[in-house]
Design an enzyme around this catalytic site. Structure first.
Site, PDB file in Angstrom:
ATOM      1  N   ASP A 160       1.363 -14.602  -5.942  1.00  0.00           N
ATOM      2  CA  ASP A 160       2.068 -13.219  -6.124  1.00  0.00           C
ATOM      3  C   ASP A 160       3.524 -13.519  -5.851  1.00  0.00           C
ATOM      4  OD1 ASP A 160       2.914 -10.858  -6.301  1.00  0.00           O
ATOM      5  OD2 ASP A 160       1.429  -9.834  -5.105  1.00  0.00           O
ATOM      6  N   SER A 168       1.283  -2.445  -4.929  1.00  0.00           N
ATOM      7  CA  SER A 168       2.471  -2.851  -5.421  1.00  0.00           C
ATOM      8  C   SER A 168       3.267  -1.679  -5.293  1.00  0.00           C
ATOM      9  CB  SER A 168       2.013  -3.102  -6.982  1.00  0.00           C
ATOM     10  OG  SER A 168       3.293  -3.561  -7.541  1.00  0.00           O
ATOM     11  N   HIS A 221      -1.586 -10.789  -8.417  1.00  0.00           N
ATOM     12  CA  HIS A 221      -0.943  -9.559  -7.988  1.00  0.00           C
ATOM     13  C   HIS A 221      -1.823  -8.409  -8.411  1.00  0.00           C
ATOM     14  CE1 HIS A 221       2.085  -6.590  -6.989  1.00  0.00           C
ATOM     15  NE2 HIS A 221       1.976  -6.051  -7.925  1.00  0.00           N
TER      16      HIS A 221
END
Length: 335
Positions: free
Chosen positions: A256, A161, A286
């Site tokens: 996601d 991320s 995610h």
């Protein structure tokens, strides 16, 4: 109107347990409380801690203060490759525990020393402060190769991320500043673009763990009022030229909001001549890759990423031993 995508049963079970904690959205609390809630959410799950020989922490000098590191050592004698790991958390939350499972998994699978970086967080430190910490820690690790017992030419960067964003940006900085020479960038569910209008942001805007609203909140905290979201060091996909970057592996999750920008970045890297491996995991949310012991796909994603890093390292060693720097062997074709 597109139909909602079904989550894999293991991913759904994790989502339901997280929802049962009743934690408020990050957008409803302060950055400090968001960090506390993140720790509460992580502690609620019994994640598998894969074996490494040793972990220890140390503090190094950064440009604007101390940087804390956690170092993971693999089994085996001799010199090891190096993986720099930058944790996720939207640049606002997260710490050295945030991706402990990924650090352990990569150390075990690659046989590498993994250095996890506790960079400064937003909004107390805006872009590019945290990024500069990650770059400084990477430079430090290479300069202290003897102390870390590593082979500095076998260097990878990784993160999930926001950590994937930082790994991609450190790769750009290293290219643009003339070093260190990074061989591979392993990006899990990476943030690559300051653009919240891609189709995946619409399709998965809510109800899939990470939300579009939360991503806007993270970007606002990271950049502040005067931050430049179009800078390639904030949005790597905005870079005018991606040529000359390290080999790349991009791993995405089907459910996601960041799916499309991950795909787009992988395609852009490949178009720029960067050896690029890509894999999307169906039914995953995610950051699923940090859920070892709960989601089988998490270990598969670790296996896949480690395999690609080792392929790059094997090519590096071959080139070093034969003085052949023109090899064009494909890592794993992006399709």
């Amino acid at each position: 109107m597109p139909q909602p995508k079904p989550l894999h049963p293991q991913a759904l079970a994790v989502m339901q347990k997280y929802a049962s904690l009743g934690l408020p959205s990050n957008t409803e609390v302060s950055a400090q409380q968001a960090r506390i809630n993140g720790n509460i959410g992580r502690a609620a799950f019994d994640l598998e801690k894969e074996h490494v020989a040793r972990t220890y922490e140390r503090v190094i000098d950064g440009i604007d203060g101390d940087i804390e590191l956690r170092i993971y050592e693999p089994d085996g004698d001799g010199l090891h490759p190096l993986v720099m790991l930058f944790h996720g958390g939207g640049w606002v939350a997260g710490d050295l525990d945030a991706e402990d499972t990924t650090c352990r998994g990569l150390s075990l699978r690659v046989g590498a020393v993994v250095v996890s970086v506790d960079y400064r967080l937003a909004p107390e430190t805006r872009f590019p402060g945290g990024l500069e910490d990650c770059y400084a820690a990477t430079v430090w690790a290479v300069e202290h190769a003897n102390e870390l017992n590593i082979l500095p030419h076998l260097l990878a960067v990784s993160g999930t991320s926001a950590g994937g964003n930082l790994a991609a940006a450190v790769s750009l900085l290293a290219r643009d500043r003339g070093g260190p020479n990074i061989a591979h960038q392993l990006l899990y569910c990476p943030i690559t673009d300051y653009d919240l209008d891609r189709q995946s942001y619409i399709d998965f805007s809510s109800d899939y763990y990470l939300t579009r609203e939360a991503m806007a909140w993270f970007w606002d905290h990271y950049l502040g009022l005067e931050g430049d979201g179009l800078s390639p060091y904030a949005s790597p996909l905005k870079a005018a030229d991606l040529a000359g970057l390290p080999d790349a592996t991009v791993v995405t999750a089907e459910c996601d909001p960041l799916l499309d920008e991950g795909v787009d970045y992988a395609r852009a890297l490949e178009a720029a001549g960067v050896r690029t491996a890509y894999r999307e995991y169906d039914g995953m949310f995610h950051g699923f890759n940090n859920r070892t012991g709960l989601i089988d796909a998490a270990k598969d994603a670790l296996d896949f990423g480690a395999e690609q890093i080792k392929k790059t390292f094997a090519l590096m060693d071959h080139a070093k031993n034969t003085c052949d720097t023109t090899t064009t062997e494909t890592l794993h074709p992006f399709t």
